[in-house]
Motif scaffolding. Structure first.
Motif, PDB file in Angstrom:
ATOM      1  N   ILE A   1       0.860  -1.184   0.000  1.00  0.00           N
ATOM      2  CA  ILE A   1       0.000   0.000   0.000  1.00  0.00           C
ATOM      3  C   ILE A   1       0.895   1.231   0.000  1.00  0.00           C
ATOM      4  N   ILE A   2       0.743   2.061  -1.022  1.00  0.00           N
ATOM      5  CA  ILE A   2       1.524   3.297  -1.133  1.00  0.00           C
ATOM      6  C   ILE A   2       0.548   4.461  -1.199  1.00  0.00           C
ATOM      7  N   ASN A   3       0.627   5.354  -0.236  1.00  0.00           N
ATOM      8  CA  ASN A   3      -0.224   6.540  -0.206  1.00  0.00           C
ATOM      9  C   ASN A   3       0.603   7.780  -0.520  1.00  0.00           C
ATOM     10  N   ILE A   4       0.114   8.597  -1.429  1.00  0.00           N
ATOM     11  CA  ILE A   4       0.859   9.783  -1.832  1.00  0.00           C
ATOM     12  C   ILE A   4       0.411  10.984  -1.001  1.00  0.00           C
ATOM     13  N   SER A   5       1.323  11.491  -0.219  1.00  0.00           N
ATOM     14  CA  SER A   5       1.095  12.698   0.573  1.00  0.00           C
ATOM     15  C   SER A   5       1.855  13.842  -0.104  1.00  0.00           C
ATOM     16  N   SER A   6       2.522  14.679   0.676  1.00  0.00           N
ATOM     17  CA  SER A   6       3.203  15.855   0.121  1.00  0.00           C
ATOM     18  C   SER A   6       4.106  16.443   1.193  1.00  0.00           C
ATOM     19  N   ASP A   7       5.103  17.244   0.763  1.00  0.00           N
ATOM     20  CA  ASP A   7       5.866  17.981   1.778  1.00  0.00           C
ATOM     21  C   ASP A   7       4.972  19.016   2.454  1.00  0.00           C
ATOM     22  N   GLY A   8       3.810  19.295   1.861  1.00  0.00           N
ATOM     23  CA  GLY A   8       2.824  20.158   2.500  1.00  0.00           C
ATOM     24  C   GLY A   8       2.294  19.576   3.799  1.00  0.00           C
ATOM     25  N   ALA A   9       2.457  18.269   3.993  1.00  0.00           N
ATOM     26  CA  ALA A   9       2.061  17.642   5.254  1.00  0.00           C
ATOM     27  C   ALA A   9       2.954  18.113   6.402  1.00  0.00           C
TER      28      ALA A   9
ATOM     29  N   SER B   1      -3.597  20.057   4.960  1.00  0.00           N
ATOM     30  CA  SER B   1      -4.229  19.380   6.096  1.00  0.00           C
ATOM     31  C   SER B   1      -4.656  17.965   5.743  1.00  0.00           C
ATOM     32  N   THR B   2      -5.192  17.781   4.540  1.00  0.00           N
ATOM     33  CA  THR B   2      -5.580  16.433   4.139  1.00  0.00           C
ATOM     34  C   THR B   2      -4.356  15.564   3.854  1.00  0.00           C
ATOM     35  N   LYS B   3      -3.276  16.184   3.377  1.00  0.00           N
ATOM     36  CA  LYS B   3      -2.042  15.421   3.167  1.00  0.00           C
ATOM     37  C   LYS B   3      -1.398  15.016   4.492  1.00  0.00           C
ATOM     38  N   LEU B   4      -1.565  15.839   5.523  1.00  0.00           N
ATOM     39  CA  LEU B   4      -1.103  15.465   6.863  1.00  0.00           C
ATOM     40  C   LEU B   4      -1.905  14.275   7.372  1.00  0.00           C
ATOM     41  N   PHE B   5      -3.206  14.253   7.096  1.00  0.00           N
ATOM     42  CA  PHE B   5      -4.026  13.095   7.450  1.00  0.00           C
ATOM     43  C   PHE B   5      -3.466  11.827   6.811  1.00  0.00           C
ATOM     44  N   ILE B   6      -3.127  11.908   5.516  1.00  0.00           N
ATOM     45  CA  ILE B   6      -2.597  10.738   4.817  1.00  0.00           C
ATOM     46  C   ILE B   6      -1.297  10.259   5.464  1.00  0.00           C
ATOM     47  N   LEU B   7      -0.437  11.206   5.849  1.00  0.00           N
ATOM     48  CA  LEU B   7       0.816  10.850   6.505  1.00  0.00           C
ATOM     49  C   LEU B   7       0.551  10.111   7.814  1.00  0.00           C
ATOM     50  N   ASN B   8      -0.295  10.674   8.671  1.00  0.00           N
ATOM     51  CA  ASN B   8      -0.588  10.049   9.963  1.00  0.00           C
ATOM     52  C   ASN B   8      -1.287   8.710   9.788  1.00  0.00           C
ATOM     53  N   PHE B   9      -2.233   8.663   8.870  1.00  0.00           N
ATOM     54  CA  PHE B   9      -2.978   7.429   8.612  1.00  0.00           C
ATOM     55  C   PHE B   9      -2.036   6.299   8.187  1.00  0.00           C
ATOM     56  N   THR B  10      -1.110   6.616   7.305  1.00  0.00           N
ATOM     57  CA  THR B  10      -0.206   5.584   6.784  1.00  0.00           C
ATOM     58  C   THR B  10       0.765   5.103   7.849  1.00  0.00           C
ATOM     59  N   GLU B  11       1.297   6.015   8.642  1.00  0.00           N
ATOM     60  CA  GLU B  11       2.211   5.594   9.703  1.00  0.00           C
ATOM     61  C   GLU B  11       1.496   4.713  10.725  1.00  0.00           C
ATOM     62  N   GLY B  12       0.261   5.084  11.060  1.00  0.00           N
ATOM     63  CA  GLY B  12      -0.515   4.252  11.977  1.00  0.00           C
ATOM     64  C   GLY B  12      -0.790   2.880  11.392  1.00  0.00           C
ATOM     65  N   LEU B  13      -1.109   2.845  10.083  1.00  0.00           N
ATOM     66  CA  LEU B  13      -1.373   1.578   9.407  1.00  0.00           C
ATOM     67  C   LEU B  13      -0.132   0.696   9.406  1.00  0.00           C
ATOM     68  N   TYR B  14       1.008   1.307   9.184  1.00  0.00           N
ATOM     69  CA  TYR B  14       2.264   0.550   9.213  1.00  0.00           C
ATOM     70  C   TYR B  14       2.449  -0.141  10.566  1.00  0.00           C
TER      71      TYR B  14
ATOM     72  N   VAL C   1       3.885  -1.026   3.703  1.00  0.00           N
ATOM     73  CA  VAL C   1       3.135   0.229   3.738  1.00  0.00           C
ATOM     74  C   VAL C   1       4.116   1.394   3.620  1.00  0.00           C
ATOM     75  N   GLN C   2       3.777   2.356   2.775  1.00  0.00           N
ATOM     76  CA  GLN C   2       4.642   3.517   2.593  1.00  0.00           C
ATOM     77  C   GLN C   2       3.809   4.759   2.296  1.00  0.00           C
ATOM     78  N   VAL C   3       4.283   5.894   2.792  1.00  0.00           N
ATOM     79  CA  VAL C   3       3.712   7.183   2.422  1.00  0.00           C
ATOM     80  C   VAL C   3       4.808   8.008   1.761  1.00  0.00           C
ATOM     81  N   VAL C   4       4.497   8.606   0.615  1.00  0.00           N
ATOM     82  CA  VAL C   4       5.469   9.368  -0.166  1.00  0.00           C
ATOM     83  C   VAL C   4       5.119  10.851  -0.057  1.00  0.00           C
ATOM     84  N   CYS C   5       6.117  11.663   0.322  1.00  0.00           N
ATOM     85  CA  CYS C   5       5.895  13.098   0.569  1.00  0.00           C
ATOM     86  C   CYS C   5       6.817  13.931  -0.320  1.00  0.00           C
ATOM     87  N   PRO C   6       6.487  14.054  -1.589  1.00  0.00           N
ATOM     88  CA  PRO C   6       7.347  14.825  -2.507  1.00  0.00           C
ATOM     89  C   PRO C   6       7.088  16.319  -2.403  1.00  0.00           C
TER      90      PRO C   6
END
Length: 264
Positions: free
Chosen positions: A132-140, A152-165, A175-180
């Protein structure tokens, strides 16, 4: 039987780069997007280049109806890789964001990610494998004026993915979240933003293929939070270590300077 990858928002940018990456790996693909001509052309190109099957789903995932259409389309598919990439940005200040855009960005970049992840995770749990790869952003890491809901929604994706991991630590599911940072794609034009993509120096635009290569390298290393590119890493460090008042001043100054350049 070939493995299958589902990639949302594969019209251009990171989504298309991921589709090519997994096509090159021999995966059959399901790709989604809203621009029918473009995504069908992408599918034909990938099929001809990598000799895999590509199923296209033309759908807007910024609402419940669109998500249900996609869930129905994939009901019989065993998906080995899920890449939640679909997203969009907003140009106006928060007080001027329309209800449609406000609800759409929150649904797409939170609800859709959660619904698709949970649906596909259940079959991954049965097989005890998957990615599972979720695309977030440095905006997170660094919310900016005129970027509040996106960040704010990209921060949600970051937290969600880390919790899922952490929940899946004892499984064989990656599980990975990508923050370009800034990506050379159609993203900014679609949001009505006038940007200069060829500029050099800090906060320059990166090629989607380069970002995917770096993120895939991080995935192989087991790195849960992938921050491709030096600029995005600097933003993360600034956010973590600068005093908040200093951080606010830097971000506000950067935003105002950028807005002046964009309106010249």
């Amino acid at each position: 039987m070939k493995n299958m990858a589902l990639i949302t928002g594969a019209t251009s940018g990171l989504g298309l780069a991921y589709a090519k990456e997994y096509g090159k790996k021999g995966y059959n693909l399901i790709i989604t997007g809203r621009r029918e001509d473009k995504i069908r052309a992408n599918a034909v190109n990938i099929e001809n280049t990598y000799h895999v099957k590509v199923k296209t789903v033309i759908v807007d995932l910024a609402n419940e109806e669109g998500v249900n259409i996609l869930l129905n389309e994939i009901r019989d598919d065993e998906i080995e890789v899920l890449i939640n990439n679909a997203g969009f940005g907003l140009k106006p200040v928060f007080s001027e964001v329309s209800k449609e855009d406000r609800d759409g960005i929150m649904f797409l970049q939170m609800n859709t990610v959660v619904i698709l992840t949970q649906h596909i995770l259940k079959q991954m749990m049965v097989r005890n494998r998957g990615t599972i790869i979720n695309i977030s952003s440095d905006g997170a890491f660094a919310v900016m004026p005129r970027n509040i809901l996106y960040s704010s929604t990209k921060l949600f994706i970051l937290n969600f993915t880390e919790g899922l991991y952490m929940e899946l630590i004892d499984t064989a599911i990656d599980v990975q979240v990508v923050c370009p940072g800034f990506i050379d794609s159609d993203f900014h034009e679609s949001a009505g933003m006038n940007v200069i993509k060829k500029k050099k120096g800090f906060m320059k635009f990166m090629d989607p293929e380069e970002i995917v290569n770096l993120a895939m390298r991080d995935l192989k290393k087991g790195r849960v939070v992938s921050v491709p590119g030096l600029d995005a890493k600097i933003v993360r460090i600034m956010s973590n270590f600068l005093p908040r008042k200093m951080f606010y001043k830097i971000i506000i100054k950067f935003t105002r300077k950028r807005n002046v350049k964009l309106h010249r």
